[in-house]
Design a protein around this motif. Structure first.
Motif, PDB file in Angstrom:
ATOM      1  N   GLU A 187      -1.291   5.165   3.542  1.00  0.00           N
ATOM      2  CA  GLU A 187      -2.687   3.892   3.420  1.00  0.00           C
ATOM      3  C   GLU A 187      -2.211   2.985   4.543  1.00  0.00           C
ATOM      4  OE1 GLU A 187      -5.529   4.077   2.576  1.00  0.00           O
ATOM      5  OE2 GLU A 187      -5.482   5.909   1.029  1.00  0.00           O
ATOM      6  N   LEU A 238       0.788  -1.160   0.187  1.00  0.00           N
ATOM      7  CA  LEU A 238       0.157   0.139  -0.018  1.00  0.00           C
ATOM      8  C   LEU A 238       0.969   1.230   0.160  1.00  0.00           C
ATOM      9  CD1 LEU A 238      -2.658  -0.894   2.774  1.00  0.00           C
ATOM     10  CD2 LEU A 238      -2.867  -0.838   0.239  1.00  0.00           C
ATOM     11  N   ARG A 282     -12.621  10.218   5.165  1.00  0.00           N
ATOM     12  CA  ARG A 282     -11.428   9.907   6.172  1.00  0.00           C
ATOM     13  C   ARG A 282     -11.163  11.444   6.828  1.00  0.00           C
ATOM     14  NH1 ARG A 282      -5.798   7.537   3.743  1.00  0.00           N
ATOM     15  NH2 ARG A 282      -5.714   9.704   2.937  1.00  0.00           N
TER      16      ARG A 282
END
Length: 230
Positions: free
Chosen positions: A16, A12, A39
């Protein structure tokens, strides 16, 4: 993460791989509106050494979130919890690793973004045996607001809402006369801290080498005003 999960995490993007906090809109019917999922923030890294990141990740997950109910509503506090484990009921710190979790403070800026505005020192222990960062990161996930207190008598002053922060923690202090850390000497439980006793997220020197013979960084919270025997 371990096994296949660790391989997926390694692939990732860096941001992340950090723990994060998300918000989901609640519709008029009281159900989650999955069309509005955002987020809110990335949790700042606690660990910086490659060996620590491999073993623990950048930080531990947030397990408690609280907002001001009576005072300014643009303040949010987060409580982390140490890494999960299962050593058995008869073992010390059986279900979570101690001394690895922070209590964080966030403030909402005019643009609607949550920005880190500091950290609360939890307990006396300063990670001198675990290694950097040398901060009092003894949070045990719980964080809540409370009233302030009268200057005399230490009675609750209901005209001062949200002026105390209550934090669950490990090794908040040591029993009187104790000179070593043992199950009987350590005092775990709930810590009350003035809401304004906010320390830097990562104070200067927190990631430097530290001699075990001298105290770690000075504390903004209880470690600054109470004796620490170890």
């Amino acid at each position: 993460m371990s096994g296949a999960g660790q391989d997926i995490g390694a692939a990732l993007p860096d941001d992340e791989r950090h723990n994060s906090v998300w918000s989901v809109r609640i519709g008029p019917d009281g159900f989650f509106d999955v069309s509005d999922v955002r987020r809110a923030l990335l949790v700042p890294a606690s660990f910086s050494r490659p060996e620590d990141i491999t073993r623990l990740g950048y930080s531990h997950p947030v397990s408690d979130i609280t907002f001001s109910e009576c005072g300014d509503r643009d303040v949010m506090r987060l409580g982390e919890r140490g890494g999960f484990r299962n050593l058995g009921l008869n073992m010390e710190n059986a279900f979570a690793r101690p001394h690895e979790a922070r209590a964080l403070r966030y403030a909402l800026n005019p643009a609607g973004a949550w920005l880190s505005s500091g950290r609360y020192d939890v307990g006396f222990y300063d990670r001198r045996n675990e290694g950097q960062p040398f901060v009092r990161a003894n949070c045990a996930s719980g964080v809540a607001f409370g009233y302030g207190y009268a200057p005399r008598g230490w009675s609750i002053d209901r005209t001062k809402p949200d002026q105390t922060v209550w934090l669950s923690g490990d090794v908040l202090c040591f029993a009187p006369g104790a000179t070593t850390s043992t199950d009987d000497a350590e005092v775990n439980g709930i810590q009350g801290t003035p809401a304004g006793a906010v320390d830097e997220l990562l104070p200067s020197g927190a990631a430097s080498r530290l001699s075990r013979r001298r105290p770690a960084l000075s504390a903004c919270g209880p470690g600054a005003i109470l004796p620490h025997r170890r």
